[in-house]
Design a protein around this motif. Structure first.
Motif, PDB file in Angstrom:
ATOM      1  N   ASP A  60       5.312  -3.919   6.764  1.00 22.06           N
ATOM      2  CA  ASP A  60       4.103  -3.824   7.585  1.00 22.06           C
ATOM      3  C   ASP A  60       3.069  -2.868   6.994  1.00 22.06           C
ATOM      4  O   ASP A  60       1.957  -2.786   7.494  1.00 22.06           O
ATOM      5  CB  ASP A  60       4.450  -3.342   9.002  1.00 22.06           C
ATOM      6  N   ASP A  61       3.424  -2.107   5.968  1.00 22.68           N
ATOM      7  CA  ASP A  61       2.507  -1.139   5.387  1.00 22.68           C
ATOM      8  C   ASP A  61       1.270  -1.836   4.836  1.00 22.68           C
ATOM      9  O   ASP A  61       1.365  -2.869   4.173  1.00 22.68           O
ATOM     10  CB  ASP A  61       3.194  -0.358   4.262  1.00 22.68           C
ATOM     11  N   ILE A  62       0.114  -1.261   5.134  1.00 23.28           N
ATOM     12  CA  ILE A  62      -1.156  -1.776   4.631  1.00 23.28           C
ATOM     13  C   ILE A  62      -1.776  -0.697   3.756  1.00 23.28           C
ATOM     14  O   ILE A  62      -1.862   0.464   4.144  1.00 23.28           O
ATOM     15  CB  ILE A  62      -2.099  -2.140   5.785  1.00 23.28           C
ATOM     16  N   TRP A  63      -2.213  -1.103   2.569  1.00 21.21           N
ATOM     17  CA  TRP A  63      -2.667  -0.140   1.575  1.00 21.21           C
ATOM     18  C   TRP A  63      -4.119  -0.374   1.185  1.00 21.21           C
ATOM     19  O   TRP A  63      -4.593  -1.505   1.163  1.00 21.21           O
ATOM     20  CB  TRP A  63      -1.805  -0.244   0.308  1.00 21.21           C
ATOM     21  N   ILE A  64      -4.785   0.729   0.867  1.00 28.14           N
ATOM     22  CA  ILE A  64      -6.108   0.674   0.251  1.00 28.14           C
ATOM     23  C   ILE A  64      -5.919   0.960  -1.220  1.00 28.14           C
ATOM     24  O   ILE A  64      -5.379   2.008  -1.600  1.00 28.14           O
ATOM     25  CB  ILE A  64      -7.062   1.723   0.853  1.00 28.14           C
ATOM     26  N   SER A  65      -6.351   0.062  -2.055  1.00 35.60           N
ATOM     27  CA  SER A  65      -6.243   0.292  -3.487  1.00 35.60           C
ATOM     28  C   SER A  65      -7.198   1.392  -3.919  1.00 35.60           C
ATOM     29  O   SER A  65      -8.312   1.514  -3.395  1.00 35.60           O
ATOM     30  CB  SER A  65      -6.557  -0.996  -4.256  1.00 35.60           C
ATOM     31  N   THR A  66      -6.778   2.198  -4.868  1.00 38.14           N
ATOM     32  CA  THR A  66      -7.664   3.232  -5.423  1.00 38.14           C
ATOM     33  C   THR A  66      -8.660   2.627  -6.412  1.00 38.14           C
ATOM     34  O   THR A  66      -9.580   3.315  -6.856  1.00 38.14           O
ATOM     35  CB  THR A  66      -6.854   4.312  -6.156  1.00 38.14           C
ATOM     36  N   GLY A  67      -8.453   1.369  -6.741  1.00 40.75           N
ATOM     37  CA  GLY A  67      -9.291   0.745  -7.755  1.00 40.75           C
ATOM     38  C   GLY A  67      -8.734   0.886  -9.150  1.00 40.75           C
ATOM     39  O   GLY A  67      -9.325   0.408 -10.114  1.00 40.75           O
ATOM     40  N   ASP A  68      -7.581   1.534  -9.251  1.00 42.44           N
ATOM     41  CA  ASP A  68      -6.924   1.737 -10.541  1.00 42.44           C
ATOM     42  C   ASP A  68      -5.456   1.362 -10.394  1.00 42.44           C
ATOM     43  O   ASP A  68      -4.730   1.966  -9.599  1.00 42.44           O
ATOM     44  CB  ASP A  68      -7.066   3.190 -10.995  1.00 42.44           C
ATOM     45  N   LEU A  69      -5.002   0.379 -11.147  1.00 42.20           N
ATOM     46  CA  LEU A  69      -3.635  -0.121 -11.003  1.00 42.20           C
ATOM     47  C   LEU A  69      -2.591   0.946 -11.294  1.00 42.20           C
ATOM     48  O   LEU A  69      -1.558   1.017 -10.620  1.00 42.20           O
ATOM     49  CB  LEU A  69      -3.421  -1.330 -11.933  1.00 42.20           C
ATOM     50  N   GLU A  70      -2.831   1.781 -12.304  1.00 41.53           N
ATOM     51  CA  GLU A  70      -1.854   2.805 -12.665  1.00 41.53           C
ATOM     52  C   GLU A  70      -1.719   3.852 -11.566  1.00 41.53           C
ATOM     53  O   GLU A  70      -0.616   4.295 -11.238  1.00 41.53           O
ATOM     54  CB  GLU A  70      -2.238   3.470 -13.996  1.00 41.53           C
ATOM     55  N   ILE A  71      -2.843   4.256 -10.988  1.00 45.81           N
ATOM     56  CA  ILE A  71      -2.789   5.227  -9.884  1.00 45.81           C
ATOM     57  C   ILE A  71      -2.111   4.600  -8.673  1.00 45.81           C
ATOM     58  O   ILE A  71      -1.315   5.249  -7.983  1.00 45.81           O
ATOM     59  CB  ILE A  71      -4.198   5.731  -9.528  1.00 45.81           C
ATOM     60  N   ASP A  72      -2.424   3.330  -8.414  1.00 42.70           N
ATOM     61  CA  ASP A  72      -1.774   2.642  -7.296  1.00 42.70           C
ATOM     62  C   ASP A  72      -0.259   2.628  -7.469  1.00 42.70           C
ATOM     63  O   ASP A  72       0.499   2.819  -6.511  1.00 42.70           O
ATOM     64  CB  ASP A  72      -2.288   1.208  -7.180  1.00 42.70           C
ATOM     65  N   LYS A  73       0.205   2.396  -8.697  1.00 46.19           N
ATOM     66  CA  LYS A  73       1.648   2.393  -8.960  1.00 46.19           C
ATOM     67  C   LYS A  73       2.252   3.758  -8.673  1.00 46.19           C
ATOM     68  O   LYS A  73       3.329   3.866  -8.088  1.00 46.19           O
ATOM     69  CB  LYS A  73       1.908   1.996 -10.409  1.00 46.19           C
ATOM     70  N   CYS A  74       1.563   4.806  -9.101  1.00 46.01           N
ATOM     71  CA  CYS A  74       2.069   6.172  -8.873  1.00 46.01           C
ATOM     72  C   CYS A  74       2.165   6.489  -7.381  1.00 46.01           C
ATOM     73  O   CYS A  74       3.045   7.247  -6.959  1.00 46.01           O
ATOM     74  CB  CYS A  74       1.162   7.190  -9.563  1.00 46.01           C
ATOM     75  N   LEU A  75       1.262   5.914  -6.586  1.00 46.19           N
ATOM     76  CA  LEU A  75       1.225   6.189  -5.150  1.00 46.19           C
ATOM     77  C   LEU A  75       2.061   5.203  -4.346  1.00 46.19           C
ATOM     78  O   LEU A  75       2.110   5.293  -3.121  1.00 46.19           O
ATOM     79  CB  LEU A  75      -0.227   6.153  -4.651  1.00 46.19           C
ATOM     80  N   GLY A  76       2.703   4.258  -5.031  1.00 48.48           N
ATOM     81  CA  GLY A  76       3.529   3.289  -4.329  1.00 48.48           C
ATOM     82  C   GLY A  76       2.762   2.111  -3.775  1.00 48.48           C
ATOM     83  O   GLY A  76       3.288   1.349  -2.962  1.00 48.48           O
ATOM     84  N   GLY A  77       1.491   1.971  -4.154  1.00 45.38           N
ATOM     85  CA  GLY A  77       0.693   0.854  -3.656  1.00 45.38           C
ATOM     86  C   GLY A  77      -0.749   1.208  -3.380  1.00 45.38           C
ATOM     87  O   GLY A  77      -1.582   0.342  -3.170  1.00 45.38           O
ATOM     88  N   GLY A  78      -1.052   2.490  -3.349  1.00 46.01           N
ATOM     89  CA  GLY A  78      -2.404   2.954  -3.047  1.00 46.01           C
ATOM     90  C   GLY A  78      -2.360   3.989  -1.944  1.00 46.01           C
ATOM     91  O   GLY A  78      -1.435   4.794  -1.868  1.00 46.01           O
ATOM     92  N   ILE A  79      -3.347   3.979  -1.065  1.00 48.24           N
ATOM     93  CA  ILE A  79      -3.408   4.880   0.083  1.00 48.24           C
ATOM     94  C   ILE A  79      -3.040   4.081   1.326  1.00 48.24           C
ATOM     95  O   ILE A  79      -3.728   3.122   1.677  1.00 48.24           O
ATOM     96  CB  ILE A  79      -4.813   5.496   0.243  1.00 48.24           C
ATOM     97  N   ARG A  80      -1.971   4.457   1.981  1.00 44.78           N
ATOM     98  CA  ARG A  80      -1.468   3.674   3.122  1.00 44.78           C
ATOM     99  C   ARG A  80      -2.235   4.034   4.390  1.00 44.78           C
ATOM    100  O   ARG A  80      -2.502   5.210   4.671  1.00 44.78           O
ATOM    101  CB  ARG A  80       0.020   3.931   3.312  1.00 44.78           C
ATOM    102  N   LEU A  81      -2.576   3.008   5.168  1.00 48.09           N
ATOM    103  CA  LEU A  81      -3.197   3.260   6.468  1.00 48.09           C
ATOM    104  C   LEU A  81      -2.244   4.078   7.343  1.00 48.09           C
ATOM    105  O   LEU A  81      -1.039   3.832   7.354  1.00 48.09           O
ATOM    106  CB  LEU A  81      -3.526   1.943   7.172  1.00 48.09           C
ATOM    107  N   GLY A  82      -2.803   5.024   8.077  1.00 44.97           N
ATOM    108  CA  GLY A  82      -1.997   5.890   8.924  1.00 44.97           C
ATOM    109  C   GLY A  82      -1.448   7.098   8.208  1.00 44.97           C
ATOM    110  O   GLY A  82      -0.738   7.904   8.806  1.00 44.97           O
TER     111      GLY A  82
END
Length: 262
Positions: free
Chosen positions: A73-95
């Protein structure tokens, strides 16, 4: 019982009759071994029937889910950078509440401007088609930098066809910026302005750049009599209080919070 399938309802009716009860919940008063013996069910079928009895008796159990289901159910906002998204587990999660810390001029604000753009993109491109609140406490908001970043980021993430129709003004229009020069006005906004914005709009991301700028040093009047230890205690209490508000808002309004710190 209405939430159960016809097959499940038939199984429960059979169990109630076999055990000799009038209501399904009464079957739970019988020891499980006696329940199996009376119903004549095999172990696997007996466990299923027992679970169905619990569901009808304790409706709150219908809301119990596996952790893996929650992760889906997790919804993520991409940082716009695939490598950073990978480090964060998908981007910035809502909530969620995320702190970005680093040395001065290390790119923290750059990342947050990129996030503010990315959050407005369609879901197909890692965004949430949402509005953004950007609170700046360390100087004017870099609006020219934002404007110059829109097309390159959208072009890289969405492609030429989508980017060719993009107007940077549309992205700038969906970012509500507040600049605060002192702690008092910032706290006032957190108490009144911010919750009003969160409750009435489509805000999916709030950025505070930076969260501790007005709490970093003791700027109180030398004649105030406030000791250094008292200042640090007040600062700590303020941060804890703000953190509690942000955590509540993140869940209540389904919004992600990103904080910059040095």
């Amino acid at each position: 019982m209405s939430a159960l399938t016809e097959e499940d309802q038939a199984l429960l009716a059979k169990c109630v009759a076999k055990v000799g009860c009038e209501e399904p919940y009464q079957c739970l008063l019988v020891p499980y071994s006696e329940f199996l013996r009376s119903t004549g069910l095999a172990e696997e079928q007996g466990q299923l029937a027992w679970a169905l009895l619990c569901r009808t008796t304790y409706p709150w159990q219908q809301h119990i889910r596996l952790a893996t289901e929650l992760k889906d159910d997790d919804i993520w906002i991409s940082t716009g950078d695939l490598e950073i998204d990978k480090c964060l587990g998908g981007g910035i999660r809502l909530g969620s509440m995320v702190e970005v810390s680093g040395e001065s001029a290390s790119g923290k604000t750059q990342l947050c401007i990129q996030l503010a753009i990315s959050a407005q993109l369609p879901e197909a491109y890692g965004g949430l088609d949402g509005d953004v609140i950007y609170i700046s406490t360390e100087g004017p908001f870099p609006v020219n930098r934002l404007e110059s970043m829109v097309y390159p980021l959208v072009h890289r993430v969405c492609g030429e066809d989508y980017a060719s129709a993009v107007d940077p003004a549309d992205f700038m229009h969906r970012i509500q910026v507040a600049e605060f020069e002192n702690m008092e006005t910032m706290f006032h906004a957190f108490d009144y302005k911010v919750p009003a914005l969160l409750s009435t709009g489509n805000v999916r991301l709030m950025i505070v750049d930076s969260i501790a700028a007005h709490l970093r040093f003791n700027t109180s009047n030398d004649n105030s009599g406030q000791s250094l230890s008292a200042f640090y205690k007040e600062r700590s209490d303020s941060l804890v209080s703000m953190g509690a508000k942000f955590k509540r808002w993140a869940n209540e309004f389904n919004c992600a919070f990103v904080f910059i710190n040095q």
